[in-house]
Design an enzyme around this catalytic site. Structure first.
Site, mmCIF file in Angstrom:
data_model
loop_
_atom_site.group_PDB
_atom_site.id
_atom_site.type_symbol
_atom_site.label_atom_id
_atom_site.label_comp_id
_atom_site.label_asym_id
_atom_site.label_seq_id
_atom_site.Cartn_x
_atom_site.Cartn_y
_atom_site.Cartn_z
ATOM 1 N N ASN A 132 -11.852 69.269 -62.439
ATOM 2 C CA ASN A 132 -12.597 70.373 -63.186
ATOM 3 C C ASN A 132 -10.970 70.819 -63.116
ATOM 4 O O ASN A 132 -9.997 71.331 -62.067
ATOM 5 C CB ASN A 132 -12.968 71.183 -61.929
ATOM 6 C CG ASN A 132 -14.333 71.235 -62.379
ATOM 7 O OD1 ASN A 132 -15.625 71.442 -62.647
ATOM 8 N ND2 ASN A 132 -14.758 69.960 -60.925
ATOM 9 N N GLU A 135 -16.037 66.206 -60.526
ATOM 10 C CA GLU A 135 -15.965 66.957 -59.524
ATOM 11 C C GLU A 135 -16.778 67.992 -59.242
ATOM 12 O O GLU A 135 -17.180 68.437 -60.395
ATOM 13 C CB GLU A 135 -14.678 66.639 -58.980
ATOM 14 C CG GLU A 135 -13.835 68.450 -58.277
ATOM 15 C CD GLU A 135 -13.062 68.600 -58.535
ATOM 16 O OE1 GLU A 135 -12.806 69.074 -58.912
ATOM 17 O OE2 GLU A 135 -11.965 69.061 -57.005
ATOM 18 N N ASN A 165 -14.801 68.174 -50.310
ATOM 19 C CA ASN A 165 -14.431 68.334 -51.783
ATOM 20 C C ASN A 165 -14.428 66.525 -52.018
ATOM 21 O O ASN A 165 -14.189 65.262 -51.330
ATOM 22 C CB ASN A 165 -13.750 68.906 -52.320
ATOM 23 C CG ASN A 165 -13.784 68.527 -53.945
ATOM 24 O OD1 ASN A 165 -15.057 68.168 -54.060
ATOM 25 N ND2 ASN A 165 -13.352 69.460 -54.662
ATOM 26 N N CYS A 215 -9.444 64.744 -58.210
ATOM 27 C CA CYS A 215 -9.021 66.293 -59.291
ATOM 28 C C CYS A 215 -7.689 66.808 -59.082
ATOM 29 O O CYS A 215 -6.691 65.382 -59.367
ATOM 30 C CB CYS A 215 -9.567 67.366 -59.293
ATOM 31 S SG CYS A 215 -8.682 68.935 -60.078
ATOM 32 N N GLU A 249 -10.793 76.369 -52.819
ATOM 33 C CA GLU A 249 -10.363 75.316 -52.062
ATOM 34 C C GLU A 249 -10.418 74.988 -50.542
ATOM 35 O O GLU A 249 -10.959 74.579 -50.056
ATOM 36 C CB GLU A 249 -10.012 73.540 -52.557
ATOM 37 C CG GLU A 249 -10.334 73.541 -54.569
ATOM 38 C CD GLU A 249 -10.336 71.955 -55.156
ATOM 39 O OE1 GLU A 249 -10.841 71.104 -54.442
ATOM 40 O OE2 GLU A 249 -10.126 72.672 -55.930
ATOM 41 N N LYS A 259 -12.030 64.406 -50.849
ATOM 42 C CA LYS A 259 -10.412 64.749 -51.311
ATOM 43 C C LYS A 259 -9.344 65.293 -50.305
ATOM 44 O O LYS A 259 -9.550 66.443 -49.261
ATOM 45 C CB LYS A 259 -10.825 66.034 -52.094
ATOM 46 C CG LYS A 259 -9.470 66.299 -53.225
ATOM 47 C CD LYS A 259 -10.278 67.745 -53.529
ATOM 48 C CE LYS A 259 -9.103 68.285 -54.482
ATOM 49 N NZ LYS A 259 -10.150 69.118 -55.715
HETATM 50 N N1 CDV Z 1 -9.878 70.713 -58.807
HETATM 51 C C1 CDV Z 1 -8.573 70.883 -58.938
HETATM 52 O O1 CDV Z 1 -8.075 70.050 -57.829
HETATM 53 N N2 CDV Z 1 -8.072 71.554 -59.784
HETATM 54 C C2 CDV Z 1 -6.629 71.643 -59.647
HETATM 55 C C3 CDV Z 1 -5.844 72.726 -59.977
HETATM 56 C C4 CDV Z 1 -6.308 73.608 -59.894
HETATM 57 C C5 CDV Z 1 -4.353 73.155 -60.931
HETATM 58 C C6 CDV Z 1 -5.466 70.391 -60.550
HETATM 59 O O2 CDV Z 1 -5.348 69.803 -60.044
HETATM 60 O O3 CDV Z 1 -6.951 70.190 -61.882
#
Ligand code: CDV
Length: 303
Positions: A197, A47, A110, A172, A146, A127
């Site tokens: 991430n 990501e 994103n 993510c 975000e 996303k």
């Molecule tokens: N980049 C993300 O979506 N990170 C989230 C954290 C913030 C909980 C994740 O689900 O890994």
């Protein structure tokens, strides 16, 4: 003829705030070249793979926020990545912060794209599940902005016929939601490309910190097995500008088994020969459509 696709999860170590886009693109090109040498047809990057994960910082200057976004892809600083991939004949999936101008309105998502072996973008995803908050939380050790910087994706969960596989993308936090996988699985998706991430520390719920790796792996294994899909998950790993990220890139088979796993928190390739026909055992054998009871699932969309 077995349908084998050799895929690399291309994990990245931290990207510093001072690292330039061309320097990061050089790192990505190096990983693509290695992946090709090892016979890969496709490499999956994390990501927001072109920059540090800037939603971890409170930034008020919109121009600075936009400097982490791509207003065109390929753009002047990413053209070399697309050219080298086409020269090598390797496909890739790239997470990035997307800036789109729609008339007077500037929108930011994103996003991720999937790129065929000839350098053409053949799939685009934004996303859907944005974690975090939009307000400043100065008492937290880092931010999760975000919700401030991006809009929720408006493209749904598309599935693309690429690399001979029905292919979808998740980003993510999407991987924690059964609905994300389900929306892909119900379209016959065989391969999910996912970048992330994930910080080890959750400032609002620190009791989950010790379980961060477990919850990551649990989500991937459940999503893969319950939908009979391959999942290739690539992390941005290690301590990035003071934020520890879990890493743990892995490839999960439709059986739910982890077949490749990162062993470092730096730039690293993990590679597997993915047999796409393995999906059938689970899609048709374990979870056949005729056994679904949709008349009992109404609550899923009514609430
Ligand atoms: N980049 C993300 O979506 N990170 C989230 C954290 C913030 C909980 C994740 O689900 O890994």
């Amino acid at each position: 003829m077995p349908r084998i696709l050799t895929i690399a999860a291309a994990q990245l170590g931290p990207i510093t705030r001072s690292e330039t886009r061309p320097q990061v693109v050089e790192r990505l090109i190096g990983l693509l070249q290695q992946a090709k040498q090892h016979g890969c047809e496709l490499a999956v990057f994390p990501e927001c793979a072109l920059t540090p994960f800037f939603p971890h910082w409170w930034i008020e200057d919109q121009a600075e926020i936009d400097s982490y976004c791509e207003s065109s892809l390929p753009g002047p600083e990413t053209q070399s990545l697309f050219e080298e991939a086409a020269r090598l004949g390797i496909g890739f999936c790239l997470g990035y912060a997307e800036l789109v101008q729609e008339g007077e309105q500037t929108r930011r998502f994103n996003s991720a794209v999937v790129v065929e072996q000839d350098g053409r973008i053949v799939g685009h995803y934004r996303k859907v599940h944005l974690p975090g908050h939009a307000d400043h939380r100065p008492s937290n050790p880092f931010q999760n902005l975000e919700k401030r910087f991006f809009e929720p994706g408006d493209l749904g969960f598309p599935v693309f016929e690429v690399f001979g596989a029905k292919t979808g993308m998740l980003i993510c936090n999407d991987r924690r939601w059964p609905e994300s996988y389900r929306c892909l699985g119900l379209q016959g998706c065989e391969l999910v490309l996912l970048g992330y991430n994930t910080p080890r520390h959750y400032p609002e719920y620190p009791e989950t910190d010790r379980l961060a790796d477990f919850h990551h792996q649990l989500s991937l294994q459940a999503g893969a097995y319950q939908n009979g899909m391959w999942i290739v998950a690539a992390a941005k790993a290690g301590v990035e500008e003071g934020v520890e990220q879990i890493g743990g890139s892995m490839i999960v088979a439709p059986s739910g088994e982890v077949v490749a796993r990162a062993t470092t928190l730096g730039d690293e390739l993990l590679i597997h020969r993915c047999d796409l026909d393995l999906c059938r055992t689970y899609k048709e054998g374990v979870f056949p459509a005729r056994n679904r009871r949709v008349e009992s699932y109404g609550r899923l969309t009514q609430t």
